[in-house]
Design a protein around this motif. Structure first.
Motif, PDB file in Angstrom:
ATOM      1  N   ARG A   1       0.824  -1.100  -0.103  1.00  0.00           N
ATOM      2  CA  ARG A   1      -0.443   0.144  -0.088  1.00  0.00           C
ATOM      3  C   ARG A   1       0.577   1.107   0.280  1.00  0.00           C
ATOM      4  N   HIS A   2       1.832   1.327   0.815  1.00  0.00           N
ATOM      5  CA  HIS A   2       2.058   2.717   1.203  1.00  0.00           C
ATOM      6  C   HIS A   2       3.586   2.559  -0.219  1.00  0.00           C
ATOM      7  N   THR A   3       4.167   1.572  -1.387  1.00  0.00           N
ATOM      8  CA  THR A   3       4.852   1.997  -2.380  1.00  0.00           C
ATOM      9  C   THR A   3       3.782   2.131  -3.174  1.00  0.00           C
ATOM     10  N   LEU A   4       2.400   1.335  -3.338  1.00  0.00           N
ATOM     11  CA  LEU A   4       1.832   2.136  -4.853  1.00  0.00           C
ATOM     12  C   LEU A   4       1.775   3.732  -4.381  1.00  0.00           C
ATOM     13  N   GLU A   5       1.003   4.310  -2.820  1.00  0.00           N
ATOM     14  CA  GLU A   5       1.371   5.226  -3.356  1.00  0.00           C
ATOM     15  C   GLU A   5       2.139   5.896  -3.762  1.00  0.00           C
ATOM     16  N   HIS A   6       3.237   5.770  -3.658  1.00  0.00           N
ATOM     17  CA  HIS A   6       4.594   6.483  -4.013  1.00  0.00           C
ATOM     18  C   HIS A   6       4.754   6.185  -5.039  1.00  0.00           C
TER      19      HIS A   6
END
Length: 344
Positions: free
Chosen positions: A58-63
């Motif tokens: 999720r955090h990777t997707l956001e960035h």
């Protein structure tokens, strides 16, 4: 790193060393850091890779949605990053993404997370039983750090560092050519582009780690959470009124911005438009050298603003201090009424 950690480093110092001073050819470290900070408050010590995969993805997707330039850093296709892109294009389900993340996302980062300057931090925030293990064990140090006064600031610090690294990748130019500017009205760091500008992150979030979560002047605890009662101010060490005399140029440069508690900055007996005592100039130099010791683009910005060697940077600060004091343009004897033990 030994300079930043000092003689008696805190848990937070070790964490910030990992986040601020490690070399970055990929963002997995930041995604893992955010995932650890998110999962630890749940109280579980043993976290399976399946559990870790959801926040990590999720955090990777956001960035990636902000800057999809990571794989260009090594020219190596990463199955995990490709899975993130496939998910964003609607080609795989979220469950499939999480499954691929658990299998492919942690092959390097778990072993490398604690590495700083070709060595490993003496203190660990999680442990793996062996290479290829299906779970990690969160350490007491991680839980203790999050229960401390600085725990709430750490996610914003990680995100700020992540955005700074991404900005260098996104602009696709040498980090030596990137200059980070400060918007005093919005209190944001930004990069000016030919036809527009890219807002990066809050100045507070970007600088707090380098000051170890302390007021620059009194070393009291500060917060970078917008709703916090002790939200820190962004202060100009050399007061902004000096802009009229062309002293301390660029006055809005990162080199001249420090985080200060409200009491020191504008409380009773506060600094306001005064110049701190000379002894604080060494502290400013130390803080700036912490920034120089990190990697693009803040380091290069400070080098361009203050000098390409440590002696030149010292001379830059002392020259401006002498000019401001000799001209008697402002009071130059301010200090806080009380100071806690030094943090740096």
């Amino acid at each position: 790193m030994s300079h930043f950690w000092g003689d008696a480093p805190s848990i937070e110092d070790y964490w910030r060393g990992i986040i601020l001073f490690g070399k970055n050819v990929a963002s997995y470290k930041f995604a893992l850091a955010q995932s650890l900070l998110e999962l630890a408050p749940g109280g579980k010590s043993i976290i399976t890779l399946d559990e870790l995969a959801e926040p990590f993805a999720r955090h990777t997707l956001e960035h990636l949605r902000l800057c999809d330039s990571q794989s260009q850093q090594t020219n190596v296709p990463y199955p995990f990053l490709e899975a993130c892109r496939h998910y964003d294009r609607g080609e795989i389900s979220y469950e499939e993404l999480i499954s691929i993340t658990a299998k492919e996302g942690f092959k390097v980062v778990l072993d490398k997370f604690h590495n700083v300057n070709q060595g490993e931090t003496p203190l660990r925030f999680f442990a793996c039983e062996r290479r290829g293990a299906k779970a990690i064990t969160l350490t007491d140090e991680l839980f203790g750090m999050l229960s401390g006064n600085q725990g709430q600031n750490l996610p914003q610090e990680v995100d700020a560092r992540w955005r700074l690294v991404e900005t260098a990748w996104e602009l696709k130019v040498s980090r030596h050519l990137i200059n980070v500017d400060y918007d005093a009205d919005l209190e944001l760091l930004f990069v000016q582009r030919p036809m527009s500008r890219t807002n990066i992150t809050s100045c507070r979030s970007a600088l707090n780690g380098y000051q170890k979560g302390k007021c620059f002047y009194c070393f009291g605890e500060i917060s970078i959470i917008s709703s916090a009662a002790d939200l820190t101010d962004v202060d100009h060490f050399f007061p902004r009124v000096l802009i009229n005399y062309r002293i301390a140029h660029p006055i809005d440069g990162i080199w001249n911005l420090v985080l200060a508690c409200v009491s020191c900055n504008r409380g009773v007996g506060g600094k306001f438009d005064q110049l701190p005592q000379l002894r604080f100039l060494e502290r400013l130099n130390t803080r700036n050298e912490f920034l120089i010791g990190s990697h693009h683009p803040l380091a290069q910005t400070l080098i361009r603003q203050t000098g390409d060697s440590a002696p030149k940077r010292c001379s830059f600060l002392r020259g401006n201090y002498t000019a401001a004091k000799t001209g008697r343009l402002i009071n130059s004897n301010w200090q806080p009424a009380f100071e806690y033990p030094p943090a740096f």
